[in-house]
Design an enzyme around this catalytic site. Structure first.
Site, PDB file in Angstrom:
ATOM      1  N   ASP A  68      75.704  89.230  78.376  1.00 34.89           N
ATOM      2  CA  ASP A  68      76.121  87.996  78.679  1.00 34.89           C
ATOM      3  C   ASP A  68      77.880  88.085  78.399  1.00 34.89           C
ATOM      4  O   ASP A  68      78.033  89.513  77.961  1.00 34.89           O
ATOM      5  CB  ASP A  68      76.101  86.534  77.802  1.00 34.89           C
ATOM      6  N   ASN A 137      71.711  78.473  65.864  1.00 35.50           N
ATOM      7  CA  ASN A 137      71.388  77.494  66.693  1.00 35.50           C
ATOM      8  C   ASN A 137      70.035  78.166  67.569  1.00 35.50           C
ATOM      9  O   ASN A 137      69.602  77.515  68.082  1.00 35.50           O
ATOM     10  CB  ASN A 137      72.260  76.275  67.398  1.00 35.50           C
ATOM     11  N   HIS A 139      70.246  79.903  69.671  1.00 37.24           N
ATOM     12  CA  HIS A 139      70.191  80.576  71.032  1.00 37.24           C
ATOM     13  C   HIS A 139      70.176  82.314  71.057  1.00 37.24           C
ATOM     14  O   HIS A 139      69.805  82.822  70.182  1.00 37.24           O
ATOM     15  CB  HIS A 139      71.268  80.077  71.345  1.00 37.24           C
ATOM     16  N   GLU A 144      71.668  78.183  75.280  1.00 34.75           N
ATOM     17  CA  GLU A 144      72.395  77.550  74.759  1.00 34.75           C
ATOM     18  C   GLU A 144      71.047  75.528  74.072  1.00 34.75           C
ATOM     19  O   GLU A 144      70.680  75.955  75.321  1.00 34.75           O
ATOM     20  CB  GLU A 144      73.598  76.544  73.967  1.00 34.75           C
TER      21      GLU A 144
END
Ligand code: PGA
Length: 241
Positions: A68, A137, A139, A144
């Site tokens: 990314d 979280n 991801h 996400e």
């Protein structure tokens, strides 16, 4: 199939991760290697640089594709992932610059860039090995938590949680880019082998979710349970909390 390797601390995680990747490069010098940014892999990258300096590793034929990049962001920005990769790995090993790939944070048309990045990866037949960190979280890359996840490389909005987690690198949370270009869940899952690294208590909840027999798009990393060959190297703090 999830293979668990639980080690004492970050240092041992870095060593186990480096040994894993270097063994794959020795077996296949032209390895297609998916790479990750963030704090987690930095120690491992340092050991890979050390191995190169000692003459134990040759990166001249390896091709890398990062997960990314923030979007939009200038390549020259101190927080761009392309700068991170040069500083933490590429500038210190013998990988030809043209063998290293990241989504282009400067692209005028983000959607077109995402399509082109996916097409480039599809063209080489997807990754032999994909390295992953994991967000607090859950991801992976910038996939996400959401009701639906994207299969292919795409532009995505970062969640508040991720912006807050990454704010430590920026002058203020307001300066964190709110979007990113990221490989999709499908891009990641098409890798032949996946190595996920995690350390620290703040990753415990995300790691805990990888232990049972369920998957949910609310914790994207749980989708890795559907992959035939995932190795998780994590320290005790991440494993036990
Ligand atoms: P970190 O990020 O390595 O900086 O904890 C991991 C991630 O968000 O995937």
């Amino acid at each position: 199939m999830m293979n668990w390797i639980v080690v004492n601390d970050e240092k041992e995680m870095a060593k186990a991760g480096a040994d894993f990747l270097l063994s794959r490069i020795i077996n296949k010098p032209e390895l297609l290697l998916g790479l990750a940014t963030g704090s987690t892999p930095v120690g491992m990258y340092r050991l890979m640089i050390e191995a190169y300096r000692k003459g134990e590793a040759d990166f001249s034929r390896v091709r890398t594709y990062n997960l990314d990049e923030y979007y939009p962001i200038l390549k020259s920005d101190v927080n761009s992932y392309v700068r991170f990769m040069r500083k933490n790995l590429f500038d210190h090993i013998n990988i030809p610059r043209e063998n290293t790939h990241l989504p282009n944070g400067e692209a005028k048309d983000g959607e077109a860039e995402a399509k082109a990045y996916e097409a480039m990866i599809a063209e080489v037949g997807y990754m032999d090995v994909q390295l992953l960190g994991i967000g607090q979280n859950g991801h992976i890359g910038f996939n996400e938590p959401d009701d639906k996840l994207c299969v292919n490389t795409h532009v995505t909005a970062l969640t508040e949680n991720t912006v807050a987690a990454n704010a430590r690198f920026f002058d203020s949370p307001d300066c964190v880019p709110k979007h990113a270009l990221t490989m999709g869940i499908g891009t990641i899952m098409k890798a032949k082998e996946i190595l996920l690294l995690a350390n620290g208590k703040n990753k415990h909840a995300a790691i805990e979710a990888l232990k049972d027999d369920t998957v949910t798009t609310a914790i994207p990393a749980t989708l890795l349970k559907l992959h035939p060959n995932v190795t998780i190297v994590c320290d005790k703090a991440a494993f036990e909390g």
